[in-house]
Design a protein around this motif. Sequence first.
Motif, mmCIF file in Angstrom:
data_model
loop_
_atom_site.group_PDB
_atom_site.id
_atom_site.type_symbol
_atom_site.label_atom_id
_atom_site.label_comp_id
_atom_site.label_asym_id
_atom_site.label_seq_id
_atom_site.Cartn_x
_atom_site.Cartn_y
_atom_site.Cartn_z
ATOM 1 N N UNK A 21 -13.996 7.057 -9.110
ATOM 2 C CA UNK A 21 -13.851 8.465 -8.786
ATOM 3 C C UNK A 21 -12.450 8.719 -8.273
ATOM 4 N N UNK A 22 -11.986 9.917 -8.483
ATOM 5 C CA UNK A 22 -10.679 10.327 -7.983
ATOM 6 C C UNK A 22 -10.847 11.729 -7.416
ATOM 7 N N UNK A 23 -10.757 11.825 -6.104
ATOM 8 C CA UNK A 23 -10.900 13.107 -5.428
ATOM 9 C C UNK A 23 -9.534 13.730 -5.215
ATOM 10 N N UNK A 24 -9.414 14.989 -5.571
ATOM 11 C CA UNK A 24 -8.140 15.687 -5.483
ATOM 12 C C UNK A 24 -8.186 16.789 -4.441
ATOM 13 N N UNK A 25 -7.077 16.962 -3.772
ATOM 14 C CA UNK A 25 -6.940 18.092 -2.857
ATOM 15 C C UNK A 25 -6.200 19.206 -3.573
ATOM 16 N N UNK A 26 -6.280 20.394 -3.058
ATOM 17 C CA UNK A 26 -5.540 21.492 -3.657
ATOM 18 C C UNK A 26 -6.416 22.427 -4.452
ATOM 19 N N UNK A 78 -12.941 16.564 -8.653
ATOM 20 C CA UNK A 78 -13.065 15.129 -8.865
ATOM 21 C C UNK A 78 -13.034 14.795 -10.354
ATOM 22 N N UNK A 79 -12.355 13.703 -10.652
ATOM 23 C CA UNK A 79 -12.366 13.148 -12.004
ATOM 24 C C UNK A 79 -12.966 11.752 -11.919
ATOM 25 N N UNK A 80 -13.681 11.367 -12.970
ATOM 26 C CA UNK A 80 -14.399 10.106 -12.991
ATOM 27 C C UNK A 80 -13.967 9.247 -14.177
ATOM 28 N N UNK A 81 -14.172 7.951 -14.027
ATOM 29 C CA UNK A 81 -14.001 7.030 -15.135
ATOM 30 C C UNK A 81 -15.189 6.074 -15.126
ATOM 31 N N UNK A 82 -16.109 6.290 -16.066
ATOM 32 C CA UNK A 82 -17.246 5.400 -16.228
ATOM 33 C C UNK A 82 -16.823 4.250 -17.131
ATOM 34 N N UNK A 83 -16.944 3.044 -16.623
ATOM 35 C CA UNK A 83 -16.507 1.868 -17.363
ATOM 36 C C UNK A 83 -17.702 0.973 -17.641
ATOM 37 N N UNK A 114 -2.501 8.682 -7.303
ATOM 38 C CA UNK A 114 -3.250 8.123 -6.198
ATOM 39 C C UNK A 114 -2.711 6.754 -5.825
ATOM 40 N N UNK A 115 -3.345 6.138 -4.838
ATOM 41 C CA UNK A 115 -2.872 4.851 -4.337
ATOM 42 C C UNK A 115 -3.421 3.677 -5.129
#
Length: 123
Positions: A21-26, A78-83, A114-115
């Motif tokens: 998951x990648x949570x974004x602010x803004x 949020x953007x996701x990457x299902x692997x 992101x980090x």
Amino acid sequence: QVQLVESGGGLVQAGGSLKLSCAASGRTFSTYTMGWFRQAPGKEREFVAAIRWSGDSTYYADSVKGRFTISRDNAKNTVYLQMNSLKPEDTAVYYCAARRPPIVVVSTRYDYWGQGTQVTVSS
């Protein structure tokens, strides 16, 4: 300005699955193209997948096509990457990134990063 925080990495056996998951602010997240990249030790950062701001268009690297799925929820920023069907060669630090449209696969064309989150696939 967009700040990105990845999560969901870990250790998994070959053939297993993980969902990043990648949570974004803004407030403008829904206007950004989002991408996932990865970098293995001693290798250059490489494109994995990207998704259009509306979610109706996606693009994948050949190495992950059919195994990985990128998606987004603009209501949750949020953007996701299902692997799925993970392989040892998928081991890397995975980064999400954002840029204004259109979709591109070159990492230097992305403005926000992101980090990273570590994914390790054991054989």
